[in-house]
Design a protein around this motif. Structure first.
Motif, mmCIF file in Angstrom:
data_model
loop_
_atom_site.group_PDB
_atom_site.id
_atom_site.type_symbol
_atom_site.label_atom_id
_atom_site.label_comp_id
_atom_site.label_asym_id
_atom_site.label_seq_id
_atom_site.Cartn_x
_atom_site.Cartn_y
_atom_site.Cartn_z
ATOM 1 N N GLU A 169 0.835 -1.029 0.070
ATOM 2 C CA GLU A 169 0.055 -0.010 0.037
ATOM 3 C C GLU A 169 0.912 1.041 0.183
ATOM 4 O O GLU A 169 1.910 1.338 0.836
ATOM 5 N N THR A 170 0.647 2.193 -0.838
ATOM 6 C CA THR A 170 1.219 3.422 -0.944
ATOM 7 C C THR A 170 0.622 4.670 -1.136
ATOM 8 O O THR A 170 -0.474 4.646 -1.515
ATOM 9 N N TRP A 171 1.144 5.748 -0.349
ATOM 10 C CA TRP A 171 0.310 6.921 -0.439
ATOM 11 C C TRP A 171 1.517 8.246 -0.498
ATOM 12 O O TRP A 171 2.577 8.123 0.224
ATOM 13 N N GLU A 172 1.287 9.186 -1.069
ATOM 14 C CA GLU A 172 1.982 10.315 -1.313
ATOM 15 C C GLU A 172 1.168 11.676 -1.277
ATOM 16 O O GLU A 172 -0.079 11.861 -1.805
ATOM 17 N N THR A 173 2.185 12.815 -1.417
ATOM 18 C CA THR A 173 1.325 14.120 -1.575
ATOM 19 C C THR A 173 1.232 14.279 -3.194
ATOM 20 O O THR A 173 1.964 13.461 -4.064
ATOM 21 N N ASP A 174 0.575 15.361 -3.778
ATOM 22 C CA ASP A 174 0.953 15.735 -5.110
ATOM 23 C C ASP A 174 1.713 16.642 -5.282
ATOM 24 O O ASP A 174 2.678 16.934 -4.209
ATOM 25 N N ASP A 175 1.905 17.282 -6.246
ATOM 26 C CA ASP A 175 3.274 18.268 -6.394
ATOM 27 C C ASP A 175 3.036 19.612 -5.798
ATOM 28 O O ASP A 175 3.814 20.480 -5.879
ATOM 29 N N HIS A 176 1.842 19.757 -5.207
ATOM 30 C CA HIS A 176 1.540 21.059 -4.644
ATOM 31 C C HIS A 176 1.751 20.747 -3.031
ATOM 32 O O HIS A 176 1.782 21.831 -2.210
#
Length: 324
Positions: A169-176
């Motif tokens: 399972e993976t998660w991250e922010t967008d480029d903002h």
């Protein structure tokens, strides 16, 4: 005349007054002794140990700092605001634990490194349970969320044997620098997903290049706390992963692209040397298309194996750490 059924009364719990008569608290030390004495009635040894130590250390903190009533009330108001900020998809108390180093300390004590296993780190406050189940090679991010990143590797045990059917399972922010949960109009998960390793332990997915981001200080009690402490509120760029497989210790980790100026002073103390990774630039339109990228020819590539330890290996490492 009988009371209306709608009338409610305060309800006493099932415990009675202790048989031991406690002295009235005429001084500070008596208050601490009484609180610990009442906790002695706790039949659960582990729970009793935790609350005994909590009471002692908390009371000692008040004594050492000579905490004022105004400061106490400020703390109560801060904790109230922290609780009010929590939602089913945002955990401000985890963030508070993170910035005080408690999360990293709990992680270090409970998840010692086992040989060549991938090191763990903090979960963070933005994990959610609603990530979509995706197919190998799919994208976790909708188009336009950032620069292209392709992530691939194998899930293996400490002997290098592949682990099939592991859940990644993976998660991250967008480029903002925002997680999807920080958008008020969020109607579906974005920049997060769930995958399975194949028969050879291989996993792969498309994502966006992580960016450094601030813990918000305008609407975030923890961000405001960092201001009060004269600390920066930046987290270095990172990609979260949670990896689980039957017969292996659950791994919560993150990978931090090298070169980020905030790596050495991460606001939540999450970076470990082995988790700093190199992203390789690939400038090949055919390769980009083969990976499923819709536009342009350039993308970043992260090749990262995940090494899982068994519960037995982890327990031995914990015991060794406790003896050190």
């Amino acid at each position: 005349m009988s009371e209306s059924p709608s009338v409610k009364h305060a309800v006493k719990n099932q415990f009675d007054a202790p048989a031991q008569e406690l002295p009235l608290p005429e001084g500070p030390d008596v208050i601490t002794r009484n609180a610990i004495a009442l906790n002695s009635l706790n039949p659960d040894p582990r729970s009793k140990l935790i609350f005994d130590n909590l009471i002692r250390h908390l009371h000692e903190f008040v004594r050492e700092t000579q905490l004022t009533t105004d400061e106490w009330m400020t703390a109560i108001q801060f904790l109230t605001a922290t609780g009010q900020t929590c939602t089913p998809i945002r955990q401000e108390f985890i963030l508070l634990s993170d910035v005080l180093g408690v999360s990293a300390l709990v992680d270090a004590l409970n998840n010692p490194t086992v040989g060549n296993s991938t090191q763990s780190t903090v979960l963070g406050p933005f994990f959610t349970e609603d990530a979509a189940d995706l197919t190998s090679g799919d994208s976790i991010a909708s188009e336009g969320k950032g620069s292209y990143l392709y992530v691939t590797g194998r899930v293996v045990d400490t002997a290098g044997r592949p682990i099939p059917n592991a859940t990644i399972e993976t998660w991250e922010t967008d480029d903002h620098g925002f997680y999807d949960t920080q958008y008020s109009d969020r109607d579906h998960p974005d920049c997060r997903g769930r995958f399975k390793s194949d028969a050879h332990g291989v996993y792969a997915f498309r994502a966006v290049v992580p960016v450094a981001y601030p813990i918000p200080g305008d609407v975030c009690p923890v961000g405001q706390l960092l201001e009060k402490m004269h600390r920066h509120n930046m987290r270095p760029a990172h990609l979260h992963m949670m990896v689980e497989a039957e017969g292996f210790q659950k791994l919560i980790t993150s990978f931090y692209p090298e070169g980020d100026k905030w790596i050495a002073s991460d606001a939540v103390f999450g970076v470990k040397k082995s988790l700093v990774v190199k992203l390789r630039t690939v400038d090949d339109e055919n390769e980009a298309r083969s990976k499923g990228f819709a536009k342009g020819s350039t993308f970043k590539l992260l090749e990262q194996d995940i090494v899982l330890a068994s519960p037995e290996e982890t327990q031995r490492a914990r015991e060794s750490l406790s003896k050190a």
